[in-house]
Structures are given as structure tokens and as C-alpha cells.
Design a protein around this motif. Structure first.
Motif, short mmCIF file in Angstrom:
data_model
loop_
_atom_site.label_atom_id
_atom_site.label_comp_id
_atom_site.label_asym_id
_atom_site.label_seq_id
_atom_site.Cartn_x
_atom_site.Cartn_y
_atom_site.Cartn_z
N TYR A 78 3.14 -10.75 -1.93
CA TYR A 78 2.55 -9.43 -1.72
C TYR A 78 3.57 -8.40 -1.23
N PHE A 137 -3.09 -7.92 -7.64
CA PHE A 137 -3.82 -6.67 -7.40
C PHE A 137 -2.90 -5.52 -7.74
N ALA A 170 5.22 -7.26 15.66
CA ALA A 170 5.69 -5.89 15.78
C ALA A 170 6.09 -5.35 14.42
N SER A 171 6.54 -6.25 13.52
CA SER A 171 6.99 -5.76 12.22
C SER A 171 5.83 -5.69 11.23
N MET A 172 4.63 -6.08 11.67
CA MET A 172 3.49 -6.07 10.75
C MET A 172 3.09 -4.64 10.41
N TYR A 173 2.84 -4.43 9.16
CA TYR A 173 2.48 -3.10 8.68
C TYR A 173 0.96 -2.97 8.78
N GLU A 174 0.51 -2.05 9.59
CA GLU A 174 -0.94 -1.85 9.71
C GLU A 174 -1.43 -0.97 8.58
N PHE A 175 -2.49 -1.40 7.96
CA PHE A 175 -3.05 -0.57 6.89
C PHE A 175 -4.54 -0.79 6.84
N ILE A 228 9.08 -14.13 20.04
CA ILE A 228 8.12 -14.05 18.95
C ILE A 228 7.90 -15.47 18.40
N ILE A 268 -6.48 -3.73 8.60
CA ILE A 268 -5.54 -4.77 9.02
C ILE A 268 -4.69 -4.17 10.14
N ARG A 294 -3.08 -4.55 14.37
CA ARG A 294 -2.69 -5.49 15.41
C ARG A 294 -3.21 -5.06 16.78
N PRO A 296 -3.07 -16.08 2.89
CA PRO A 296 -1.91 -15.50 3.58
C PRO A 296 -2.21 -15.32 5.06
N PRO A 299 -6.96 -8.73 1.05
CA PRO A 299 -6.96 -7.45 1.77
C PRO A 299 -7.46 -6.29 0.92
N TRP A 300 -7.46 -6.50 -0.39
CA TRP A 300 -7.99 -5.45 -1.26
C TRP A 300 -9.44 -5.81 -1.60
N GLU A 324 -1.64 -14.13 11.74
CA GLU A 324 -0.29 -13.87 12.21
C GLU A 324 -0.13 -12.37 12.32
N GLN A 338 -0.30 -13.40 7.40
CA GLN A 338 -0.18 -11.99 7.72
C GLN A 338 -0.81 -11.25 6.55
N TYR A 339 -1.50 -10.18 6.81
CA TYR A 339 -2.20 -9.43 5.76
C TYR A 339 -3.39 -10.19 5.17
N TYR A 343 -2.93 -13.75 -5.38
CA TYR A 343 -3.97 -12.81 -5.79
C TYR A 343 -3.28 -11.60 -6.41
N LYS A 360 12.94 -12.77 12.81
CA LYS A 360 11.95 -11.69 12.95
C LYS A 360 11.17 -11.47 11.66
N THR A 406 8.23 0.14 5.40
CA THR A 406 7.27 -0.07 6.49
C THR A 406 8.01 -0.10 7.83
N HIS A 407 8.35 -1.30 8.29
CA HIS A 407 9.03 -1.44 9.57
C HIS A 407 10.26 -2.32 9.38
N ASP A 408 11.19 -2.23 10.33
CA ASP A 408 12.30 -3.18 10.34
C ASP A 408 11.75 -4.60 10.31
N PHE A 409 12.32 -5.44 9.50
CA PHE A 409 12.01 -6.87 9.44
C PHE A 409 10.62 -7.17 8.86
N ASP A 410 9.95 -6.19 8.30
CA ASP A 410 8.67 -6.46 7.62
C ASP A 410 8.96 -6.69 6.15
N TRP A 414 0.86 -1.18 0.00
CA TRP A 414 0.00 0.00 0.00
C TRP A 414 0.90 1.23 0.00
#
Lengths: 615, 615
Positions: free
Chosen positions: A307, A372, B367-372, B533, B375, B377, B304, B292-293, B364, B306-307, A370, A506, A298-302, A293
Motif C-alpha cells: 500500500y 484499490f 509517530a511516522s504513521m500517516y493519519e488519514f 518504539i 485512521i 493515532r 495490514p 481502509p478504503w 500498529e 498499520q493502516y 487489496y 523506525k 507523509t512523514h519521515d520514516f513512513d 491517499w
């Protein structure tokens, strides 16, 4: 401050089997195809200013940059080899571009034809200054290639206008580019013109960006400053954030400014951002910007494999930034990242045929993926936002800047791809089958008294004319200063084992998985070679991997890695979930370079493969 | 055609430790909080029609449905237990709703106040018929709970208007709901009114949808028909496609129509879509709609972790659809999916406290998950599109419909949660600590001559008053027909081992991973219990997992699963990539029910954990 210089394009002639054929196709396929697509879509002729409201093919706000990038590619070709027809084509385009310039110096198709009332009012997303930057880069490249000043002079007039409009003097706007690019373009221009206004304007843009109150909020209070890298001054940034292409263009612009101003603090900021970007937020392929998006960091280790975004333009931008830092500092780790990107994540975005592209370079794809937006499992010949195909025009034709550096009395070879290299201190012929083989022979064509540095592990032995030559070992480079004579022959063998790379757990999707790497090449597993989807495979690492020559498309001599794997059986009735023990059977596998995936029949692909743990 | 009936809400009183406390919090927390949020945001009072252009809190096109769903939740509460203050509150709201109805019967806040000129012109996204459906469901529920007809009569007038507007007669629009819901609501209404027009209108909407030419394209040629499940007639659909909530609402609407019309072909279409949805496109938690879209179904095996999306409303909709199919067909596999969703993916979207929500239920997070977008946490107390919180109001207060079925001379127990059950054939007291324990005791409170069926594996022995009773074993149910006497006591013990679930490796992120499951409960690993983790862990499956009682928030008696795992060491300097061997050390792990994740300190969570393969 600058320690090293990049070669002129005409001074490196590749003879390797990896890049040389790609460069040839850039000339004969990629650039002609881009010109054709630009014509079909109305971009090429947009500078004739014939479009009127209600007509089809309404110019878009970044069309100027698409055409400029193709023109820069043409200039790169002309720098190496004269081509009368191509030059005439470019001259006609340049006539159109210059004819579109207003007496004030203003030059932008979209804001002349479509929304003139919005001129300079939406820097945050209008790409107005971004287009100016690409036009400048094209003008500089064309001047360097042909000596013709028409476009260069026009752009200098445009820069005069921009420099009068933007700055900190009373009456000036304190704005800066929404999409960085102009900053580094101004430095390229400055290196030709030595006009201090050009350096000062670049420096102003770098320094003003992110200052409070936020300029972009005066244009639109809803702007996401983080995505635009305008949430804080660059000097205060500690992590790679925002839109990945914008980020690497900005960082490189800052590094180029530092190179000219000697601002070591600014350079260290660039180094810090480079380290966070590559040490915490970079795919193993050199891809950056994992957020699907907004094409962002994004973040460290993401670093999701499927996708994940990893835009082609961002990888090319990272290569240029790494090369810039390498020449500024001479530090080997920049060469390592540069090589990683060049042989993997920057090349994966273009097909072997040279005319199909990925915008996004995910590390895993499959039939169940998927699609997109730009996250696709099939290459496209063009995109409505077609930055990536046009970036390849200039990137591949400009590869010669990345492999070697020179200083007054020194030459450095960062990557030993086969090439003839003619630099001021001396000329060399590099023979190798790199990246497929580690044996390298460097013959001096034109000698002289200079320091010759070659990037290699400390343990590698170097022979001069058959005898061991003890050189200096200095953080990743072997070097020797001497009177080199024509015919001197330096030989060494880089170790090229198949390496197993693991990822910090991570990165959750990579935990327990491995990547195969050999030399600079990252491998992936494609369904079409293996008959099974890669997610079924687990690779035991305690085996002797074997090498196999193969051909993909019209690239031959590709070295694949083969070995044994365990393949999970599919459950009865292809059940989604099951409780029985997982059964696996041994099969052979073939892994191919990631850079070449997606060039054959469609199927699943994965870079990270499960590790079969030892018994 | 309908084989089985769902209980009335007042006829089931839960006494279990899993749902009973949630139902209590629905009354005392979730519904009061939803009323408060609806008030704060202007939804609750919107039917007073005081809003005028320029005022804040402009009504949105799905506000009516939010309020209707809370009202349906209130009705569910009142159906079980009279509450004068709550009923007075509902009556005032109903007065407002009915006062907003036009003489023509029209009733919709947005298209009355905000864009009256767009009335009936954007069925594809206007939610106009969707809102009508939710108002009908609220009206039916309120009538069933209180006997009051005011809202029901108003909605019947609205349905008269809709039935006059839409259909195949000359002068009628051949439209249908952009977001299905009205179809199933009309069947609920029909079951009260027995007005054939109500059934006919539902049937028309089901049959007309997807016919060519596409009605939505007359409204907007750019509409994505696939996402709206209008690309083909339902009877031609073979896979679960499009927006997941729309899909399950449509399928259930079709099944309810089939129930009333006896259309076995339509029922088999619903079964086919159910099987594709749950056998190829459903998360192990019962979540559906992985894209997610657009909140959509995507492809078989695209799940998936995550996401992934798995919207809360879609899970609740799947539970209702599964329950509908279960009562129509009596087939056990619908009960299995229903139970899977209830104890896992439908409940994960609401906090134990009852007032925080996930819109999306990924498997899943970290901490490294990108919120959008949705989606996230962290749970939220409300969303601007707040379908999920308001869905919980009616879903949790309506749970009593899902656990048992009855026919004229038969009772079936699908899930043995502790409860008092009073059904026409007889009344039962079910005692158990299900889902934490498998021991079940069913005491007959009011006897009679009926068939009692209980869902259990074939091997389970059933005792009546202490003696083995050989019942009939019929595809997942044990049953016995006899004269049951008050005080008769049936006992059996469901085996409750910790099961290891594996996934088809076509789901690439799950290959080589396992899920722990016990009874109907799917477990996950949260960082807060384990100090590491979950992606660092690999679980050997050849061990004796242990159980541990624990408390999360104010839910106690939760059974956690514990055992030994191998934990990957983090690489030196937290390097992103490394070539050294991976080192792991043994640690203990605790896994908790997925339904309760995200109720404590924020951290990483994963359902699918790597399997440590056997030595």
C-alpha cells in the motif's frame, strides 16, 4: 553557476543490455502504443476542437499534457534518428495544436471547449499552467530535434499571454501553477530563446508560491495548501511535503532557476529538500511519495511496503531533479540517488514489453493484497489519468541525459553503462556489462586535452593502456587531466558484491528485514521463481550468495541472486493464528531485479525479506 | 431452534475489575457525553423538525440512528436501575420522535426536512431503513426497560408502512436496506409483538437481498453491489465480503431470522460466513474489515497492521453476531471469538475515561504513521459520522447479554467475569479476578435442579464444596446436572500462562512476529512504557515472562507482561538505509493489554512484535 552540462541526446548511444533494449522498445512499442491510446481516447485529435457538449470523450483538463509528453518523446527519438513518417505524424499534430491557439495566444483544449468560463479561475487544480509547461517542453524538444519553430513560436506567444496575466504589477493575478511544471519548462525555453521574460516568469512563479495570503484560497477556500506545496514559500520549506510529483517538479524548477540566476541560497534550499526527501522519505528503490491517499509525501520514516504509493512519475521526476542537482553541484551523492532511481524505482513502472504500466510501485504485493485505485498488482496498458505511460515516452527516450556530464575541458562518467559518448571535449567508447558486471573499459575515440572523471570507489585501481594511472580521488570520482589520444584505453573493475541493506527500524515494516543489492540493482523475491510467497522466507546473511544468469520476458542476461533461505511451514489447516512453534525448512531462493518484477505470472513479491539471524 | 437465551440486562451485575468500571463510566461519562454531543450538533433536537433550508446544522441521513443508539443505551441503563431524571429526559426525546411521525407512519428527519423528494429512492445509501431499524431497537429496549409503549407503538405503525411498501406483491417495491440493521431489529420487535408481519418482513429482506436484477441498480447503476452485500443472495455467499458493519449486521439478522423460522440451511450459511470471517479475515484482536478504503472486508489473509481499518462498530457487531450464533448452536468456538472481541478489539475503540474514541483500530501505530480520515493515532471525542461513539452507548450498557446463557433447565457460563447472575433456573455469584487471574469460585445463591455448564479446557479440575466433581466434558464446556443448593460452591482454576501466538505467514506483515496473550487478553507494546518504539524490539520466546500489576488512567489492577527483549540500535545519523550489521542490546520490556492502548502520552504501539529466534 552551472558546473556541468548534460549531453545532447544524439551524443550518447547506449550499447548495454539494460537500457539499450528498453530504448529500442520505447521507439517501437511504448510510443506507438501511447499514440494509439491517445487516439482511441480522443486525446490526439482533441486539438482539432471538434468536441461539443454532449459528445463522448469529453476532453479532460490534463489531456493536453498527455499529448505533449508523447510529442516530447517523439522529438527525443527524432533527435537521435531521423524518421520521416514519425516526423510527418508529429508535424500534423503540431498543425492541430497551433490551429487550436486563439489569437490572444491562449492554448488549452479543456478551457476552450469544456469550461471556457473557468479559464484562469482554478489554478489550484485546473492543470492549465501545467499543460502549458508540457507543451513548452515538447516545443523545445521538437525544435532541438528538427529545427522547426512552428510549435516553439506558438508557445512563445502563449507565454507572452501568461506573462502579461501573472505577476506583481497592478492588474496582474498573483497566481502560480497548481501543479508545478511550467517553471522548469520556462527555463528550458529560456535556454533556447534567451528571452529574459521567460526567466523572469519562472522566477516569479517560484518566488510567489506560498506567499501569504494564499492565492489558491482566493479560488477555493477549502484547498489543501500543504498538498499543493503552497503553504509557505519554497525558501522556508525544510521537508519534502505534499504531492510528490508536484514537489519534485517544483524543486527542479527552483534548481533550474538557481542555475540561471546564480542564486546559491535557492540552490541550498533545493539541496536541503533533496536530502530530506532521499534521506528520510525515499524507498530503497528510489520511489517517493508513500501516501496512498493523495500521492503525497507523509512523514519521515513512513514507508509502508504494501500500500505504499511511489508513483512512477514521481520516480522519473526524482531522476531529473537528481541529475539537475548533480550538474549544478558536481556532488557525487546526487549521482548515487540518480543511479538508484534509474535502475530500480523509475523502471519498475513499465513492463519489459514496454506497453504495460504500474502507476504505483509498492515494494510488496501478494495475492492477499487489496487493490484499490492505482495500487494494483497487475500492470495496465493505460489509466484514465494516464500521466505515467506518457511520462515513460519522454523519460526513456531521454535517458541519454543522465549518465554523463561535460564542461568546457572535462567529461564525467557517472554510470558506466556500455555506450558511445560524443561530447565536445572528446568522444569515448564505454564497454561493460554494467550493471551485471563491474569490468569497465573506456576507449578514447576522439582525443584532446581534458579532465576525465569517472565515478568509482576510492579503492578501485585504474589502468591506462595496461599500466596503473594514479588519478585524483575527489569525493567519489577518480579523475585525470591529460592529453587523451584516440585509442587510449582506460580499464577498471568496480567491485560488485551482493550487499545486504538494512533499514532504520523506525520504518516499522522493514525492521528485522534486509534487501539484497548488487551494484545499483535492488533485488526482490517473486513467488513465481520460488514456488513460495516471499513472506515465508528468512535469509541468513552469513552465506555466499551466488549469481545466475536468467531471462525474463525478452530481456536476457539478467543476473539473479540465489542462496539459501529458511521457509516457514504453513500452519495446519492454513490456520490464521496458532500457538505451536514455527517450523522452517531450508530451501534455495532466487531474487530478481525489482525493476523487472510483475512481468510473468501473477504472484506475491517482496523487496524487504526477513533476516534469519545468526546462530 | 434457539437453544439458549441471553440474560435480561437486569439479571447480571458485574463485579469484575475489567468491565464493571467501564459500565459505570458508560452511565456517568459515555452516555452523558453522547447526549451532549448530540445536542451540540443538532441531532438531539432534530426530531422537533425546526430545521429549515439555509439554517446551520442540516440533519444528516444517519442522525436518527445516532440518537436512537444513545436512547437504546439509556434504556439499557434504566433496565438495570431506575433513574427518574434520565427517564424524563428519554420521555421528552420520545415525545419529539413521535411528534415527528407523519400520519402515514413515516418517521425520518432527513427525508422529512432535507430531501423529502428522495424518500425511498436511495435505499442503497440513504440509511432510511437503517434508521428505522435503530429506532425499533431503541423502542424495544425502552419498552423492555420501562414498560412504556409510546415509541414502540409509533415504530409498529412505521413498520406497517414499510411492510406495505416493500415486498413481492404487485405494486410493492422489491427493495431492501442499503445498510442492514432493520432485519435484526424486526426480529427483536417480533419477539415482543409476536406479529407475524414483523417476522415476514425481516425474512423478506434477507431473502430478497442480492436477487437479480439488482434492486440498487434501479436506483443508481453505479452502485458497488459487493460493498453493499447485494451482489448475490446471502445463501450463495461463501466469504465475508463488503462493508464490514453492514456484513455483520446482515449475518446476525439472517441468524435471528433462522432462529425464529427454524431454517437450518440459513443458519449454516451464517456459520460458514462466520468461519471465513474469523478464520481468514479477522485481526488477532477480533477486529474485522481490514480495508481502509470503504471500511470493507478484502481478501483472506489481508490484515495490514498499520493502516488496517477494523472499525469499532464492526467489532461490536461481531460480538453480537458471535453471541447470537453461540445461543443458537451452543458451540464453544463462538464463545471463544466473542471473548476475544470483548476483551480486545471491541474495547480498544473507547478510552478508559469513556469519552474518547477510535473509529478505526489499527494494530500498529507510530509517530511516522500517516493519519488519514478515520485512521488516527489519537482518540477523538466525536466524529462527523459518529456511529462508533453512539454504538458504545448501547454496547457497553448491554454487555450483560454476552457472558452467560440459559435454557429451561440449564445455565452456561461462557466467561467467568465476577458477577451476580440471576437466571430463571437459578442464581449464581461468580467470584474471580478474571481476566487477570484464573481462579474462579461460583456460589449458588438460588438453587434448583438444572444443568450448570462452565466453559473451560478439558484438563481443568472442578471442585464442589471442596471435593472433585466429575462433570461431563463436552467440546469446551464442563457441565453437571444436579439439584444445586444455595451455598453450593464450585471452584476451578483456569490456567493463565503467557501464550505466544503466531500468525500464518500469508499475512506478510506478521510473518516472523508474535503476539503475547494471557487468558483472553491480547497484549501490545507501547512506546510510553518502554522508552523505545516497538519496531526496534525482538522478543525471545524461550524465557519466563513475568506479570506486573499496573494502573492506566483510572483503571488499576491491570496485569502487564514483562520480559527481556533485544532492542535494535538506531543507525549512525539516523540513516534511513545502512549496510553495517544490525546491533542489538538487551532491554526489559513491558506489554499492556491492547484494549487499553492510546490512553497515555502519544507514541508508537504495536501488537505484533518480532520474534527473536532461538540461539
Amino acid at each position: 553557476m552551472k558546473k556541468w552540462n548534460a549531453p545532447e541526446l544524439r551524443d550518447v548511444c547506449f550499447a548495454d543490455s539494460f537500457f539499450a533494449p528498453r530504448q529500442e522498445r520505447t521507439r517501437f512499442v511504448t510510443i506507438p502504443a501511447a499514440i494509439a491510446r491517445c487516439r482511441e481516447t480522443g486525446r490526439w485529435d482533441a486539438f482539432k476542437l471538434r468536441w461539443k457538449p454532449g459528445m463522448p470523450d469529453q476532453p479532460h483538463m490534463y489531456w493536453d499534457s498527455d499529448v505533449a509528453k508523447v510529442l516530447e518523446g517523439i522529438a527525443n527519438l527524432l533527435a537521435v534518428k531521423r524518421d520521416g513518417a514519425l516526423e510527418a505524424e508529429a508535424d500534423r499534430l503540431i498543425d492541430d495544436i497551433v490551429s487550436a491557439q486563439e489569437p490572444s495566444g491562449y492554448l488549452n483544449v479543456y478551457f476552450t471547449l469544456v469550461h471556457p468560463e473557468e479559464r484562469w479561475s482554478r489554478l489550484y487544480d485546473g492543470h492549465e499552467l501545467y499543460c502549458a509547461g508540457h507543451l513548452i517542453e515538447a516545443a523545445v524538444a521538437y525544435f532541438e530535434a528538427t529545427g522547426k519553430r512552428k510549435l516553439l513560436d506558438a508557445l512563445c506567444r502563449y507565454v507572452d499571454l501568461i506573462a502579461a496575466l501573472f505577476g506583481r504589477a497592478p492588474g496582474q493575478k498573483r497566481g502560480y501553477p497548481g501543479h508545478p511544471e511550467l517553471e522548469l519548462a520556462l527555463i528550458r525555453l529560456y535556454r533556447i530563446t534567451r528571452n529574459e521574460k521567460h526567466l523572469a516568469l519562472a522566477r516569479y512563479f517560484i518566488e510567489e508560491r506560498g506567499m501569504s495570503p494564499a492565492y489558491f484560497h482566493t479560488e477555493n477556500p477549502k484547498v489543501n495548501l500543504l498538498n499543493l506545496l503552497a503553504d509557505r514559500p519554497l525558501r522556508e520549506m525544510k521537508e519534502a511535503t505534499g504531492h510528490a510529483v508536484r514537489a519534485v517538479y517544483l524543486y527542479r524548477g527552483a534548481a533550474e532557476v538557481a542555475a540561471e540566476t546564480g542564486d546559491s541560497e535557492l540552490l541550498s534550499v533545493c539541496g536541503r529538500l533533496f536530502d530530506n526527501m532521499t534521506g528520510r522519505r525515499m524507498y530503497v528503490t528510489g520511489g517517493i511519495g508513500s501516501g496512498p491517499w493523495g500521492e503525497t509525501f507523509t512523514h519521515d520514516f513512513d514507508l509502508p511496503n504494501q500500500y505504499g504509493y511511489a508513483e512512477s512519475c514521481a520516480a522519473m521526476g526524482l531522476a531529473a531533479f537528481a541529475s539537475c542537482m548533480l550538474n549544478l553541484t558536481g556532488e557525487e551523492h546526487y549521482a548515487g540517488i540518480l543511479e538508484r532511481v534509474l535502475y530500480n524505482g523509475a523502471l519498475s513502472g513499465i513492463s519489459i514489453s514496454g506497453d504495460k504500466f504500474f502507476y504505483s510501485n509498492q515494494l510488496e504485493a501478494g495475492a492477499s493484497m487489496y487493490e484499490f485505485g492505482h495500487i494494483q498488482r497487475r500492470r495496465s496498458s493505460w489509466f484514465s489519468t494516464s500521466c505515467c505511460p506518457t511520462s515513460y515516452c519522454r523519460f526513456l527516450s531521454g535517458l541519454a541525459r543522465f549518465f554523463h556530464s561535460w564542461a568546457e575541458d572535462a567529461i564525467r562518467i557517472h554510470i558506466p553503462a556500455a555506450a558511445m559518448v560524443n561530447l565536445p571535449p572528446g568522444a569515448l567508447k564505454i564497454e561493460s556489462d554494467y550493471p551485471w558486471d563491474g569490468q569497465v573499459k573506456i576507449t578514447v575515440l576522439r582525443g584532446g586535452n581534458f579532465l576525465l572523471g569517472v565515478r568509482m570507489p576510492d579503492a578501485v585501481e585504474v589502468r591506462l593502456n595496461g599500466k596503473v594511472l594514479q588519478g585524483k580521488r575527489d569525493s567519489g570520482y577518480w579523475s585525470a587531466a591529460r592529453e587523451w589520444k584516440a585509442g587510449d584505453c582506460l580499464e577498471y573493475i568496480l567491485p560488485m558484491p551482493v550487499e545486504v541493506i538494512r533499514c532504520n527500524p523506525k520504518v516499522s515494516c522493514c525492521a528485522g528485514r534486509i534487501v539484497l543489492k548488487r551494484g545499483p540493482v535492488i533485488y526482490c523475491i517473486e513467488e513465481c521463481d520460488n514456488g513460495v510467497i516471499p513472506s515465508r522466507l528468512a535469509i541468513p546473511v552469513d552465506q555466499n550468495f551466488r549469481l545466475k544468469k536468467m531471462q525474463i520476458g525478452n530481456m536476457d542476461g539478467i543476473v539473479a541472486v540465489t542462496g539459501e533461505a529458511e521457509c516457514l511451514r504453513l500452519p495446519v489447516n492454513d490456520a490464521l493464528y496458532y500457538t505451536e512453534a514455527a517450523h522452517a525448512e531450508k530451501i534455495g531462493f532466487i531474487a530478481v531485479p525489482y525493476a523487472f518484477w510483475g512481468n510473468r505470472e501473477e504472484g506475491a513479491m517482496s523487496v524487504w525479506i526477513r533476516e534469519k539471524s545468526k546462530k
